[in-house]
Design a protein around this motif. Structure first.
Motif, mmCIF file in Angstrom:
data_model
loop_
_atom_site.group_PDB
_atom_site.id
_atom_site.type_symbol
_atom_site.label_atom_id
_atom_site.label_comp_id
_atom_site.label_asym_id
_atom_site.label_seq_id
_atom_site.Cartn_x
_atom_site.Cartn_y
_atom_site.Cartn_z
ATOM 1 N N GLY A 5 0.787 -1.230 0.000
ATOM 2 C CA GLY A 5 0.000 0.000 0.000
ATOM 3 C C GLY A 5 0.814 1.272 0.000
ATOM 4 O O GLY A 5 0.420 2.265 -0.628
ATOM 5 N N ASP A 6 1.953 1.268 0.657
ATOM 6 C CA ASP A 6 2.798 2.464 0.698
ATOM 7 C C ASP A 6 3.443 2.771 -0.646
ATOM 8 O O ASP A 6 4.026 3.832 -0.834
ATOM 9 C CB ASP A 6 3.897 2.309 1.752
ATOM 10 N N HIS A 7 3.346 1.836 -1.587
ATOM 11 C CA HIS A 7 3.995 2.009 -2.884
ATOM 12 C C HIS A 7 3.027 2.401 -3.998
ATOM 13 O O HIS A 7 3.419 2.494 -5.153
ATOM 14 C CB HIS A 7 4.737 0.723 -3.266
ATOM 15 N N LEU A 8 1.768 2.616 -3.643
ATOM 16 C CA LEU A 8 0.783 3.008 -4.644
ATOM 17 C C LEU A 8 0.976 4.469 -5.041
ATOM 18 O O LEU A 8 1.343 5.307 -4.218
ATOM 19 C CB LEU A 8 -0.640 2.846 -4.097
ATOM 20 N N PHE A 9 0.709 4.769 -6.307
ATOM 21 C CA PHE A 9 0.693 6.165 -6.710
ATOM 22 C C PHE A 9 -0.454 6.855 -5.978
ATOM 23 O O PHE A 9 -1.466 6.238 -5.630
ATOM 24 C CB PHE A 9 0.514 6.289 -8.228
ATOM 25 N N THR A 10 -0.337 8.149 -5.752
ATOM 26 C CA THR A 10 -1.294 8.875 -4.915
ATOM 27 C C THR A 10 -2.729 8.847 -5.433
ATOM 28 O O THR A 10 -3.664 8.951 -4.654
ATOM 29 C CB THR A 10 -0.854 10.338 -4.738
ATOM 30 N N ASP A 11 -2.916 8.702 -6.729
ATOM 31 C CA ASP A 11 -4.269 8.744 -7.270
ATOM 32 C C ASP A 11 -4.929 7.362 -7.416
ATOM 33 O O ASP A 11 -6.075 7.271 -7.859
ATOM 34 C CB ASP A 11 -4.283 9.462 -8.614
ATOM 35 N N VAL A 12 -4.249 6.304 -7.031
ATOM 36 C CA VAL A 12 -4.789 4.953 -7.227
ATOM 37 C C VAL A 12 -6.056 4.716 -6.415
ATOM 38 O O VAL A 12 -7.068 4.261 -6.946
ATOM 39 C CB VAL A 12 -3.727 3.876 -6.910
ATOM 40 N N ALA A 13 -6.026 5.003 -5.125
ATOM 41 C CA ALA A 13 -7.186 4.710 -4.271
ATOM 42 C C ALA A 13 -8.440 5.427 -4.766
ATOM 43 O O ALA A 13 -9.517 4.830 -4.860
ATOM 44 C CB ALA A 13 -6.890 5.072 -2.817
ATOM 45 N N GLY A 14 -8.316 6.699 -5.098
ATOM 46 C CA GLY A 14 -9.466 7.455 -5.594
ATOM 47 C C GLY A 14 -9.973 6.937 -6.928
ATOM 48 O O GLY A 14 -11.182 6.827 -7.150
ATOM 49 N N THR A 15 -9.051 6.595 -7.804
ATOM 50 C CA THR A 15 -9.437 6.073 -9.119
ATOM 51 C C THR A 15 -10.155 4.742 -8.990
ATOM 52 O O THR A 15 -11.200 4.514 -9.609
ATOM 53 C CB THR A 15 -8.197 5.929 -10.022
ATOM 54 N N VAL A 16 -9.617 3.849 -8.171
ATOM 55 C CA VAL A 16 -10.250 2.543 -7.964
ATOM 56 C C VAL A 16 -11.615 2.718 -7.313
ATOM 57 O O VAL A 16 -12.583 2.045 -7.684
ATOM 58 C CB VAL A 16 -9.337 1.607 -7.140
ATOM 59 N N ALA A 17 -11.723 3.631 -6.365
ATOM 60 C CA ALA A 17 -13.016 3.883 -5.713
ATOM 61 C C ALA A 17 -14.051 4.348 -6.731
ATOM 62 O O ALA A 17 -15.213 3.910 -6.691
ATOM 63 C CB ALA A 17 -12.851 4.918 -4.599
ATOM 64 N N ARG A 18 -13.655 5.217 -7.651
ATOM 65 C CA ARG A 18 -14.581 5.681 -8.684
ATOM 66 C C ARG A 18 -14.991 4.543 -9.623
ATOM 67 O O ARG A 18 -16.158 4.434 -10.008
ATOM 68 C CB ARG A 18 -13.980 6.851 -9.464
ATOM 69 N N LEU A 19 -14.069 3.710 -9.979
ATOM 70 C CA LEU A 19 -14.387 2.557 -10.827
ATOM 71 C C LEU A 19 -15.390 1.624 -10.138
ATOM 72 O O LEU A 19 -16.368 1.188 -10.743
ATOM 73 C CB LEU A 19 -13.116 1.770 -11.174
ATOM 74 N N ARG A 20 -15.141 1.336 -8.868
ATOM 75 C CA ARG A 20 -16.038 0.448 -8.134
ATOM 76 C C ARG A 20 -17.411 1.088 -7.955
ATOM 77 O O ARG A 20 -18.437 0.416 -8.062
ATOM 78 C CB ARG A 20 -15.419 0.062 -6.800
ATOM 79 N N ALA A 21 -17.428 2.392 -7.707
ATOM 80 C CA ALA A 21 -18.707 3.102 -7.558
ATOM 81 C C ALA A 21 -19.502 3.079 -8.857
ATOM 82 O O ALA A 21 -20.735 3.098 -8.835
ATOM 83 C CB ALA A 21 -18.460 4.541 -7.104
ATOM 84 N N ALA A 22 -18.797 3.002 -9.977
ATOM 85 C CA ALA A 22 -19.459 2.942 -11.287
ATOM 86 C C ALA A 22 -19.906 1.522 -11.631
ATOM 87 O O ALA A 22 -20.458 1.291 -12.698
ATOM 88 C CB ALA A 22 -18.514 3.474 -12.366
ATOM 89 N N GLY A 23 -19.647 0.589 -10.729
ATOM 90 C CA GLY A 23 -20.111 -0.777 -10.939
ATOM 91 C C GLY A 23 -19.077 -1.755 -11.470
ATOM 92 O O GLY A 23 -19.398 -2.914 -11.721
ATOM 93 N N TYR A 24 -17.864 -1.298 -11.651
ATOM 94 C CA TYR A 24 -16.820 -2.195 -12.130
ATOM 95 C C TYR A 24 -16.330 -3.107 -11.005
ATOM 96 O O TYR A 24 -16.248 -2.689 -9.849
ATOM 97 C CB TYR A 24 -15.626 -1.409 -12.686
ATOM 98 N N VAL A 25 -16.007 -4.322 -11.354
ATOM 99 C CA VAL A 25 -15.342 -5.238 -10.437
ATOM 100 C C VAL A 25 -13.852 -5.039 -10.653
ATOM 101 O O VAL A 25 -13.363 -5.101 -11.782
ATOM 102 C CB VAL A 25 -15.739 -6.707 -10.721
ATOM 103 N N VAL A 26 -13.131 -4.778 -9.572
ATOM 104 C CA VAL A 26 -11.711 -4.462 -9.676
ATOM 105 C C VAL A 26 -10.901 -5.541 -8.967
ATOM 106 O O VAL A 26 -11.168 -5.875 -7.815
ATOM 107 C CB VAL A 26 -11.399 -3.080 -9.052
ATOM 108 N N GLY A 27 -9.936 -6.077 -9.686
ATOM 109 C CA GLY A 27 -9.093 -7.117 -9.117
ATOM 110 C C GLY A 27 -7.627 -6.805 -9.272
ATOM 111 O O GLY A 27 -7.236 -5.950 -10.062
#
Length: 100
Positions: free
Chosen positions: A50-72
Motif C-alpha cells: 500500500g505504501d507504494h501506490l501512486f497517490t491517485d490509485v485509491a481514488g481512481t479505484v473507488a470511482r471505478l467500483r462506484a461505477a459498478g466495475y469489479v476491480v481485481g
C-alpha cells in the motif's frame, strides 16, 4: 529449479526448499513448521504494498467500483493485497502466481 522440477513454477516452494538447504549447509536443521513460519513472514512483509501506490490509485479505484466495475489485482508474484490494510479495501478479488 533443476533439482526440483515439479515445484519450478512455485516460488514459495522453491524459497522454502532454498531456506532448508541453506540452513543444512550451515549445520542447522529447520523443521517444516519453522520453514512455514519463515515463508509466512516473508509473504506478510512482501504483501505490504500500500505504501507504494501512486497517490491517485485509491481514488481512481473507488470511482471505478462506484461505477459498478469489479476491480481485481492480478500478479505473477506472490504479494497478497488482502494482507495490506491499505490495499485490501481496493480490490474485489486477487489472483497471485500461486493461485494460477
Amino acid at each position: 529449479r533443476e533439482e526440483r522440477p515439479l515445484i519450478a513454477h512455485d516460488m514459495l516452494e522453491l524459497r522454502a526448499a532454498a531456506l532448508s538447504r541453506v540452513a543444512e549447509e550451515h549445520g542447522e536443521a529447520l523443521s517444516s513448521q519453522q520453514v512455514a513460519a519463515l515463508g509466512e513472514a516473508f509473504i506478510t512483509a512482501r504483501s505490504q504494498t500500500g505504501d507504494h501506490l501512486f497517490t491517485d490509485v485509491a481514488g481512481t479505484v473507488a470511482r471505478l467500483r462506484a461505477a459498478g466495475y469489479v476491480v481485481g489485482a492480478i500478479t505473477d508474484g506472490n504479494a497478497d493485497v488482502a494482507r495490506d490494510a491499505l490495499t485490501a479495501p481496493l480490490f474485489d478479488f486477487a489472483i497471485t502466481a500461486a493461485d494460477a
